[in-house]
Write an enzyme that holds these catalytic residues in place. Structure first.
Site, short mmCIF file in Angstrom:
data_model
loop_
_atom_site.label_atom_id
_atom_site.label_comp_id
_atom_site.label_asym_id
_atom_site.label_seq_id
_atom_site.Cartn_x
_atom_site.Cartn_y
_atom_site.Cartn_z
N ASN A 7 0.88 -1.17 0.00
CA ASN A 7 0.00 0.00 0.00
C ASN A 7 0.92 1.23 0.00
OD1 ASN A 7 -1.75 2.07 0.51
ND2 ASN A 7 -2.68 1.15 2.33
N LYS A 14 3.28 0.75 3.07
CA LYS A 14 2.97 -0.31 4.04
C LYS A 14 3.03 -1.65 3.31
CE LYS A 14 -0.18 2.55 6.70
NZ LYS A 14 -1.37 3.26 6.30
N ARG A 91 -2.69 -1.98 -3.34
CA ARG A 91 -3.89 -1.18 -3.11
C ARG A 91 -3.81 0.03 -4.04
NH1 ARG A 91 -5.34 3.14 1.36
NH2 ARG A 91 -7.54 3.34 0.85
N HIS A 180 -13.25 2.76 0.24
CA HIS A 180 -13.21 1.68 1.24
C HIS A 180 -13.82 0.39 0.69
CE1 HIS A 180 -13.60 4.96 4.58
NE2 HIS A 180 -12.33 4.62 4.47
N HIS A 208 -18.12 1.13 7.81
CA HIS A 208 -16.67 1.23 8.05
C HIS A 208 -16.42 2.57 8.74
CE1 HIS A 208 -12.33 0.68 6.98
NE2 HIS A 208 -12.38 1.96 7.29
N LEU A 209 -16.13 2.51 10.03
CA LEU A 209 -15.98 3.74 10.82
C LEU A 209 -14.55 3.84 11.34
CD1 LEU A 209 -19.27 3.28 12.90
CD2 LEU A 209 -19.01 4.44 10.70
N GLY A 210 -13.72 4.58 10.64
CA GLY A 210 -12.35 4.82 11.10
C GLY A 210 -12.12 6.31 11.13
N ASN A 211 -10.90 6.75 10.84
CA ASN A 211 -10.67 8.19 10.70
C ASN A 211 -11.49 8.74 9.56
OD1 ASN A 211 -9.01 9.50 12.49
ND2 ASN A 211 -7.24 8.33 11.76
N GLY A 212 -11.49 7.97 8.46
CA GLY A 212 -12.45 8.21 7.38
C GLY A 212 -13.55 7.19 7.61
N ARG A 241 -12.99 15.40 8.25
CA ARG A 241 -13.77 15.74 7.05
C ARG A 241 -15.23 15.96 7.42
NH1 ARG A 241 -12.12 10.59 3.76
NH2 ARG A 241 -10.10 10.51 4.76
N ASP A 282 -9.98 12.43 17.10
CA ASP A 282 -9.93 11.03 17.56
C ASP A 282 -11.14 10.72 18.44
OD1 ASP A 282 -9.16 8.74 19.29
OD2 ASP A 282 -7.24 8.94 18.24
N GLY A 332 -15.74 1.36 14.70
CA GLY A 332 -16.72 0.28 14.64
C GLY A 332 -16.29 -0.95 15.42
N GLU A 383 -8.23 -5.52 5.13
CA GLU A 383 -8.09 -5.15 3.72
C GLU A 383 -6.88 -5.84 3.08
OE1 GLU A 383 -9.24 -0.70 3.18
OE2 GLU A 383 -8.90 -1.03 5.31
P1 ADP Z 1 -7.98 4.84 9.59
O1 ADP Z 1 -9.21 5.31 8.88
O2 ADP Z 1 -6.90 5.87 9.68
O3 ADP Z 1 -7.51 3.46 9.17
P2 ADP Z 1 -8.82 3.48 12.04
O4 ADP Z 1 -9.70 2.51 11.34
O5 ADP Z 1 -7.60 2.99 12.71
O6 ADP Z 1 -8.45 4.72 11.10
O7 ADP Z 1 -9.74 4.23 13.12
C1 ADP Z 1 -9.28 5.28 13.89
C2 ADP Z 1 -10.41 5.72 14.80
O8 ADP Z 1 -10.74 4.63 15.67
C3 ADP Z 1 -10.04 6.91 15.69
O9 ADP Z 1 -11.11 7.85 15.71
C4 ADP Z 1 -9.93 6.25 17.05
O10 ADP Z 1 -10.27 7.13 18.08
C5 ADP Z 1 -10.95 5.17 16.96
N1 ADP Z 1 -10.77 4.18 18.04
C6 ADP Z 1 -9.77 3.30 18.20
N2 ADP Z 1 -9.92 2.64 19.39
C7 ADP Z 1 -11.03 3.14 19.98
C8 ADP Z 1 -11.72 2.90 21.21
N3 ADP Z 1 -11.28 2.01 22.06
N4 ADP Z 1 -12.84 3.61 21.46
C9 ADP Z 1 -13.28 4.55 20.59
N5 ADP Z 1 -12.69 4.82 19.42
C10 ADP Z 1 -11.58 4.14 19.12
#
Ligand code: ADP
Length: 396
Positions: A7, A14, A91, A180, A208-212, A241, A282, A332, A383
């Site tokens: 990636n 990565k 990727r 995603h 899919h709930l991450g930074n994005g 965003r 975060d 998530g 992924e």
């Molecule tokens: P990316 O989109 O960069 O791959 P990730 O999938 O790693 O991101 O998700 C990052 C998000 O997950 C951040 O908002 C982080 O706060 C949240 N997160 C990680 N661990 C926890 C937790 N224990 N409780 C709440 N949110 C969390």
């Protein structure tokens, strides 16, 4: 069969090396700070501690060279020779309308990826750099491109068209693509398997709930709709965003003296959880601040959940009812609080939270009570494994 997954981003590469006979990871790592001061290689052989090595790299070619050296290092490596690698899965962020599935890379595929760079100028060029570096270091080995957008290409025009003059679609390919895709596809199939659903007919909302973040409605393995758009800026409230806003806001800002670049920075880097809370992008920080009574953090949290529910409700209807809702990504998989806030609103669809199960973190688990009409589950995404599987399927 060994597959290397790569990636290549703008400032990092990565990698994960898989043994595909049992789909296990042999080693993984990344080169970061490419093109910046003090780049370094982080490397971890499975079951061992992560190591760090300072590098003097200037580009992706140098990063790939450092990775190759590590893979065959007599003491720390996992291979005797680079020829043990059977395929390399890359990727690639944007495949436009041209790439609807993973493909073996040749000159015309590279040309296609280059063309799609107009739609993903920050991502496709470094993805290509990674591919070309691998072509040099692994002569004769198949390179496979796995696109973030490909899974979503099954959407129909009612879902991918914007209600703009058709010329803009024809001239500039302005439409919804979604992102995603590799993660949504992975958790759809892994979720169907885990929940005993038939992937040919299942109706699933994947979150899919991450930074994005993005939500996708999947029916029988086909995407019905997804929340990201022509760019990853659309849809959910994300770390920095804004997600869905009235496009009139952009016009208003520009008419009031902001430049296009300034608006870009506001919408992509200064909005979302960060913008609304004024504290952090975060979710862990937002949850902590909310728990200690910070009202801006509370509003950011509520906005995140509210927006997510908007999509889940709409997608439930588009799917004609759903069998399952799946949570994945950093939030998530780990935030039982967000999952609770969402699932508590799904009673109308016959989904009730199992509070005990919801305490679990980072593993496959059903978090709704037994017998619910709509099942809620957590499926950790993978992924890299999905890319490795797509690569091996193509070289077989
Ligand atoms: P990316 O989109 O960069 O791959 P990730 O999938 O790693 O991101 O998700 C990052 C998000 O997950 C951040 O908002 C982080 O706060 C949240 N997160 C990680 N661990 C926890 C937790 N224990 N409780 C709440 N949110 C969390």
């Amino acid at each position: 069969m060994k597959v290397l997954v790569v990636n290549a981003g703008s400032s990092s590469v990565k990698f994960t090396l898989f043994e595909m006979t049992d789909q296990s990871v042999l080693c993984k790592g990344l080169v970061e700070r490419i093109g910046l001061k003090s780049p370094r290689l982080l490397y971890q052989r499975v079951g061992e501690a992560q190591q760090e090595e300072k590098l003097a790299i200037v580009n992706h070619h140098g990063a790939m060279q450092a990775i190759c050296h590590k893979l065959i290092d007599p003491e720390q490596g996992v291979l005797k020779s680079l020829t043990e690698i059977d395929a390399i899965g890359h990727r690639v962020v944007h495949g436009g309308e041209e790439f609807t599935e993973a493909v073996v890379i040749d000159t015309s595929v590279k040309e296609g990826i280059r063309k799609c760079a107009a739609l993903a100028p920050l991502h496709n060029p470094p993805n290509l750099d990674g591919i070309e570096a691998c072509e040099g270091f692994f002569p004769g080995v198949a390179n496979i491109a796995v696109f973030d957008t490909a899974f979503h290409q099954s959407m129909g025009p009612e879902s991918y068209l914007y209600a703009l003059p058709r010329d803009l679609y024809k001239k500039f390919a302005i439409r919804k693509y979604g992102f995603h895709g590799t993660s949504h596809k992975y958790v759809y199939y892994a979720g169907c398997k885990f929940l005993g659903l038939n992937p040919e007919t299942a109706r699933v909302v994947t979150c899919h709930l991450g930074n994005g973040g993005s939500v996708t409605a999947v029916k029988g393995g086909k995407v019905i709709d997804t929340s990201m758009g022509m760019t990853p800026l659309m849809g959910l409230v994300m770390g920095t965003r804004c997600g869905a806003i009235d496009p009139g806001v952009v016009l208003y800002l520009i008419k009031n003296g902001y430049t296009g670049d300034e608006v870009d920075v506001i919408l992509n880097k200064k909005s979302g959880l960060q913008g609304v809370s004024g504290i952090s992008s975060d979710m862990r920080d937002i949850e902590a601040a909310r728990n200690s009574g910070n009202t801006d953090a509370q509003e950011a949290y509520d906005l995140f959940v509210h927006r997510l529910l908007n999509y889940i409700g709409g997608y439930y209807l588009l799917l004609g009812g759903a069998d399952a809702i799946i949570f994945t990504g950093g939030i998530g998989e780990n935030s039982n609080s967000i999952r609770k806030s969402v699932v508590n609103q799904l009673a109308v669809y016959g989904c009730e939270l199992d509070g005990e199960a919801n305490k679990t973190r980072g593993q496959q688990i059903v978090i709704s009570k037994p017998g619910c009409k709509l099942v809620a589950a957590v499926i950790p995404t993978n992924e890299e494994l999905m890319i490795a599987r797509e690569a091996i399927n193509l070289v077989k």
